[in-house]
Design an enzyme around this catalytic site. Structure first.
Site, PDB file in Angstrom:
ATOM      1  N   HIS A  83      25.185 -31.786 -31.873  1.00 23.36           N
ATOM      2  CA  HIS A  83      24.953 -32.646 -30.711  1.00 23.36           C
ATOM      3  C   HIS A  83      24.563 -31.765 -29.541  1.00 23.36           C
ATOM      4  CE1 HIS A  83      25.409 -35.854 -27.877  1.00 23.36           C
ATOM      5  NE2 HIS A  83      25.761 -36.683 -28.828  1.00 23.36           N
ATOM      6  N   TYR A 212      26.511 -40.428 -19.585  1.00 25.03           N
ATOM      7  CA  TYR A 212      27.321 -40.418 -18.358  1.00 25.03           C
ATOM      8  C   TYR A 212      26.649 -41.359 -17.371  1.00 25.03           C
ATOM      9  CZ  TYR A 212      29.431 -36.057 -20.127  1.00 25.03           C
ATOM     10  OH  TYR A 212      30.094 -35.114 -20.883  1.00 25.03           O
ATOM     11  N   PRO A 304      39.929 -34.071 -19.058  1.00 25.07           N
ATOM     12  CA  PRO A 304      39.085 -34.379 -20.235  1.00 25.07           C
ATOM     13  C   PRO A 304      37.593 -34.508 -19.909  1.00 25.07           C
ATOM     14  CG  PRO A 304      40.332 -36.309 -19.583  1.00 25.07           C
ATOM     15  CD  PRO A 304      40.818 -35.177 -18.736  1.00 25.07           C
ATOM     16  N   LYS A 308      37.193 -29.730 -23.128  1.00 21.89           N
ATOM     17  CA  LYS A 308      37.554 -28.311 -23.325  1.00 21.89           C
ATOM     18  C   LYS A 308      38.863 -28.121 -24.085  1.00 21.89           C
ATOM     19  CE  LYS A 308      34.124 -26.564 -20.943  1.00 21.89           C
ATOM     20  NZ  LYS A 308      33.044 -25.844 -21.644  1.00 21.89           N
ATOM     21  N   TYR A 399      28.990 -26.179 -20.185  1.00 18.29           N
ATOM     22  CA  TYR A 399      29.339 -27.444 -20.849  1.00 18.29           C
ATOM     23  C   TYR A 399      29.759 -27.188 -22.304  1.00 18.29           C
ATOM     24  CZ  TYR A 399      28.658 -32.377 -22.215  1.00 18.29           C
ATOM     25  OH  TYR A 399      28.839 -33.674 -22.667  1.00 18.29           O
TER      26      TYR A 399
END
Ligand code: APR
Length: 402
Positions: A83, A212, A304, A308, A399
């Site tokens: 992904h 998002y 969250p 991570k 990220y």
């Protein structure tokens, strides 16, 4: 698969007692056992709960490398899916970021955590590793001394004690390890003032990206879990119960905030899990207290927003395993002495990025000038990420990176 359980009612011993059978504890157990270290995992839940508990599912490239290195990545190699794209839907338009082709050109592997934990547990048991299920650690005593004692209670409430050379606290932020830290241990805590309603829906992903959405009504998120399960998030009023909104309202809010009128419909499906998540972060410093060492959520809780937690847990478990092996097998404690500082460097980098993500995804509450100032900066950051390759490389590196 030979499942070996021990249920101590008398003093038992091990070189390393590991509290908790999550990603941190089971990675640590596998690495220590493979190196011939006498260790045991003490887990308060039963095996079924451990193997079915749905948690995270986005594995960083480094996490895959660590698991690969130790022969623990067979399942995720076979069933995990790469992904590498984020899609941002904002007030000022939407854009996609192919983060797998930016920064270090690393992608996530989407692999449900319950499957990873099942793989780690199966590998550990098949190798002859010791574990005691339904055995809850109560405290770690004499942690400052050379042989701490872990007191436990088993499923019938019978007391037991484990004597060890080291105790590894991998039992999360509410576990016995944290409760056993000496007074004066520094705990840095930040409440980001934002809450999410986390949903698991029996629905295939609606896009080939992590979605998002930033909307005046609030943040919404979309993450694939498997080919037929999607994780949704909705920014939620702090203190609202998880079951407050009927499914119709949840669907309407997701459609509104994800701007489905503009981007096409979402797959909804039956909601099989609801969780309210108050976005908080915390860090314990230092991570070593004599013979007690912390890893995973017991060491730090990253909010969250940047996925991570499980990745830090695996990284710290490898660092801790290497340090314990050096000490127990070769009498060299230098890596143990450096363990806390090495992990904290990664932890604070992850905390910083998670904090950035929270600021980036959520509009500040309130119409006052301060909020307007922050909202304007937030929208400027979105525009910078949309247009600046340098910013995009920075985003991609942080990220996926650990
Ligand atoms: N005694 C024994 N076991 C305990 C105790 C206790 N007192 N308290 C908690 N546990 C067990 C829990 O049942 C759980 O199985 O410790 C384990 C902790 O596992 P996680 O919460 O998964 O923590 P960790 O291994 O640090 O992984 C951290 O993975 O769960 C994801 O994203 C999540 O950030 C989190 C990351």
């Amino acid at each position: 698969m030979t499942e070996r359980q021990t249920s101590p009612t008398v003093l038992e011993t091990a070189d390393v007692v590991i509290l908790g059978a999550g990603p941190a504890g089971l990675t640590l157990g596998n690495l220590l056992h493979a190196a011939g270290v006498d260790c045991v995992v003490l887990e308060r839940a039963d095996r079924t709960h451990v193997q079915t508990r749905a948690r995270a599912g986005f594995l960083a490239a480094n996490t895959v490398r660590v698991l690969d290195r130790h022969g623990l990545a067979e399942g995720l190699r076979r069933h995990g899916r790469p992904h590498g794209v984020c899609e941002f839907r904002t007030e000022d338009g939407s854009f996609r970021l192919d983060y797998g082709a930016l920064g270090r050109r690393e992608q996530h592997t989407v692999y449900p955590q319950q499957d990873l934990v099942t793989d780690l547990l199966t590998h550990y048991l098949d190798a002859g590793g010791r574990i005691a299920f339904e055995t809850e650690a109560q405290s770690v005593q004499e942690a400052a001394g050379p042989r701490p004692t872990v007191t436990v209670r088993d499923a019938e409430g019978r007391p037991g004690r484990w004597s060890a050379r080291y105790a590894a606290g991998c039992d999360g932020r509410h576990g016995a390890a944290r409760r056993s830290l000496p007074a004066g241990t520094r705990r840095y805590h930040r409440d980001h003032g934002v809450s999410w309603l986390g949903l698991l829906a029996e629905a295939p992903p609606s896009m080939d990206a992590v979605g998002y959405a930033m909307h005046p009504a609030g943040f919404a998120g979309h993450m694939a879990r498997t080919a037929d399960i999607t994780r949704y998030y909705l920014q939620y009023e702090r203190g609202t119960p998880a079951d407050a909104w009927p499914e119709e309202r949840i669907r309407a809010e997701l459609d509104l905030r994800m701007r489905t009128a503009e981007h096409g419909p979402l797959h909804h499906g039956r909601i099989v899990q609801r969780t309210v998540i108050d976005l908080e972060s915390d860090v314990i410093e230092p991570l070593r207290h004599g013979s007690l060492l912390l890893a995973g959520d017991a060491a730090s809780l990253p909010a969250p927003a940047a996925a991570k937690g499980a990745n830090l847990a695996v990284l710290e478990a490898e660092l801790l395993a290497e340090a314990l092996i050096e000490d127990l097998a070769h009498g060299d404690s230098r890596a143990l002495d450096r363990y806390s500082a090495r992990c904290l460097a990664h932890i604070w980098r992850a905390q910083d990025f998670a904090h950035w993500m929270i600021q980036f995804l959520h509009s500040p509450a309130g119409p006052d000038g301060e909020s307007f100032f922050h909202e304007s900066m937030r929208r400027s950051r979105v525009e910078s990420l949309r247009t600046s390759r340098t910013h995009q490389d920075w985003f991609a590196e942080n990220y996926v990176g650990i």
